[in-house]
Design a protein around this motif. Structure first.
Motif, short mmCIF file in Angstrom:
data_model
loop_
_atom_site.label_atom_id
_atom_site.label_comp_id
_atom_site.label_asym_id
_atom_site.label_seq_id
_atom_site.Cartn_x
_atom_site.Cartn_y
_atom_site.Cartn_z
N GLN A 356 0.80 -1.22 0.00
CA GLN A 356 0.00 0.00 0.00
C GLN A 356 0.84 1.27 0.00
OE1 GLN A 356 0.02 -2.32 2.32
NE2 GLN A 356 0.13 -1.48 4.41
N TYR A 374 -4.03 1.86 -0.58
CA TYR A 374 -3.46 2.85 0.35
C TYR A 374 -4.59 3.66 0.96
CZ TYR A 374 -1.21 7.20 1.85
OH TYR A 374 -0.81 8.29 2.58
N GLN A 387 -2.95 1.68 9.48
CA GLN A 387 -2.52 0.81 8.39
C GLN A 387 -1.06 0.47 8.62
OE1 GLN A 387 -2.49 2.63 4.41
NE2 GLN A 387 -2.25 4.65 5.35
N GLN A 388 -0.58 -0.58 8.01
CA GLN A 388 0.80 -1.03 8.23
C GLN A 388 1.75 -0.22 7.35
OE1 GLN A 388 1.53 -5.30 7.99
NE2 GLN A 388 3.63 -4.91 7.31
#
Length: 423
Positions: A356, A374, A387-388
């Motif tokens: 992402q 993303y 989010q990672q």
């Protein structure tokens, strides 16, 4: 007399040598070695004018070996080979004691020329250096020698040499030398622990003193004018340079205003504007950091002013900035964080950037989930969503930890409310 005063005052015994009590007091290892008469290979390391050459000359005088002397600044390989050629001859029948001053200026090949003869004992080496021998002297020579470190001589010890010099010069002059106590004290303190420098000042004072009927008078003002800036022992290319700038930064880090100003003054007196500015900016970022983020533009402005106006006025904005850095709250959370991140990079971790975050939008047929996916933080409440961001293999690594200062704790409180369980 043409012979320098320092040479005319060469000591006749170990007790005549001023300073270096840690090396030469009764019972100390170096003194016992010298008194044994069995001299090993020695390396004397320390600043100029603290007794290295004096002690080496004394050892040469009391040994039965043939004495040779070279200076690393002028010695050539041919000079070394000439000394080697005396071995086995009548001249070198008892071996050779070689005093090699400023050995750091000899290149590796020149030092290697001596190695075989040092190893078999036909040449006994006494070398002196003002630079760290572990950086400048060939390892094979170091391993066959014992290093002794000489320190700057304390003012009370320098004073003994100064008084002895005044006494000897009085005998050589037609009129007695009448140094005031204030002049003697100033010369002893202003030489920066360099006895040779103090003796040179005594000699200059004797030449420039006021000649009256009862003798040559030397007062404090004359001593001050001739000692000038000799107290600032500093060499931009030597160990002293790195010692001073290290102490400068560590004093700021330790919030000791007076010490930091003292080391800044040494840099100022040595016209070392670059070191004063560079370490100041580094300290503001490394040691104050996020505890007071606005300090960086303030320090940068002071440095820009200092660079623009130059010395002597540059000392004023620099002093203001140094005091500010000392008094500011401290945090090294930033430098700790980047150091930990670098450790992972050097270990080869985190090579694959999460999908992402990648700068591409095409998905191959092998990907089950199409699209970059993303999440744009500004599209969410409080401009944040989970989010990672870290690569899969280090996704749980934490590099930054909030400092305990007011500023970083405020940041922590803010993000704990927003990120909640993800903190």
């Amino acid at each position: 007399m043409n012979t320098p005063l320092a040479d005319r005052l060469r000591p006749q015994s170990l007790d005549d040598i001023v300073g270096q009590k840690d090396l030469l007091s009764q019972g100390k290892a170096l003194r016992r070695i010298i008194e044994s008469g069995n001299i090993p290979n020695l390396i004397f390391y320390g600043p100029s004018g603290v007794g290295k050459t004096t002690l080496a000359s004394y050892i040469a005088r009391v040994t039965n070996r043939t004495f040779k002397k070279l200076n690393g600044t002028t010695a050539s390989t041919a000079d070394i080979k000439e000394i080697v050629s005396t071995l086995g001859t009548f001249e070198g029948i008892n071996g050779v004691l070689l005093y090699l001053d400023e050995i750091q200026y000899l290149n590796k090949k020149q030092q290697q020329t001596l190695l075989e003869f040092i190893e078999n004992g036909s040449i006994t080496l006494i070398a002196s250096t003002t630079e760290n021998p572990y950086f400048y002297i060939y390892n094979a020579i170091l391993s066959r020698s014992t290093v002794f470190e000489f320190k700057p001589v304390e003012p009370e010890e320098v004073e003994k040499a100064v008084r002895r010099a005044v006494s000897i010069l009085s005998q050589e002059y037609e009129k007695p030398l009448l140094f005031s106590e204030e002049a003697i004290e100033h010369i002893s303190k202003s030489c920066g622990g360099d006895v040779r420098k103090a003796l040179n000042c005594v000699e200059l004072c004797a030449l420039a003193g006021e000649r009256e009927e009862d003798g040559v008078h030397v007062g404090l003002e004359l001593a001050k004018s001739l000692s000038q800036r000799s107290g600032a022992k500093y060499d931009r290319d030597g160990d002293s340079h790195y010692d001073v700038i290290s102490a400068y930064q560590k004093s700021m880090r330790g919030s000791d205003v007076d010490a930091a100003l003292f080391y800044l003054a040494r840099l100022v007196e040595s016209d070392d504007l670059i070191s004063a500015c560079r370490r100041l900016v580094v300290c503001a970022a490394e040691d104050v950091g996020l505890a007071y983020p606005s300090i960086l533009p303030i320090v940068k402005a002071c440095v820009d002013i200092a660079m623009q106006v130059g010395f002597p006025e540059a000392r004023i904005p620099l002093a203001d900035a140094v005091i500010l850095v000392c008094l500011a709250p401290k945090s090294n959370s930033g430098v700790d964080a980047i150091s930990k991140a670098q450790e992972d990079v050097r270990a080869g971790l985190g090579q694959v950037v999460p999908r992402q975050l990648q700068n591409k939008h095409f998905d191959g047929e092998e990907r089950e989930r199409k699209g970059q996916n993303y999440l744009y933080p500004h599209s969410f409440e409080n401009h944040w969503t989970y989010q990672q961001y870290l690569p899969d293999d280090i996704k749980d690594h934490r590099y930054y930890h909030f400092g305990d200062n007011k500023n970083e704790q405020a940041f922590r409180s803010y993000w704990e409310k927003i990120k909640g369980k993800y903190m």
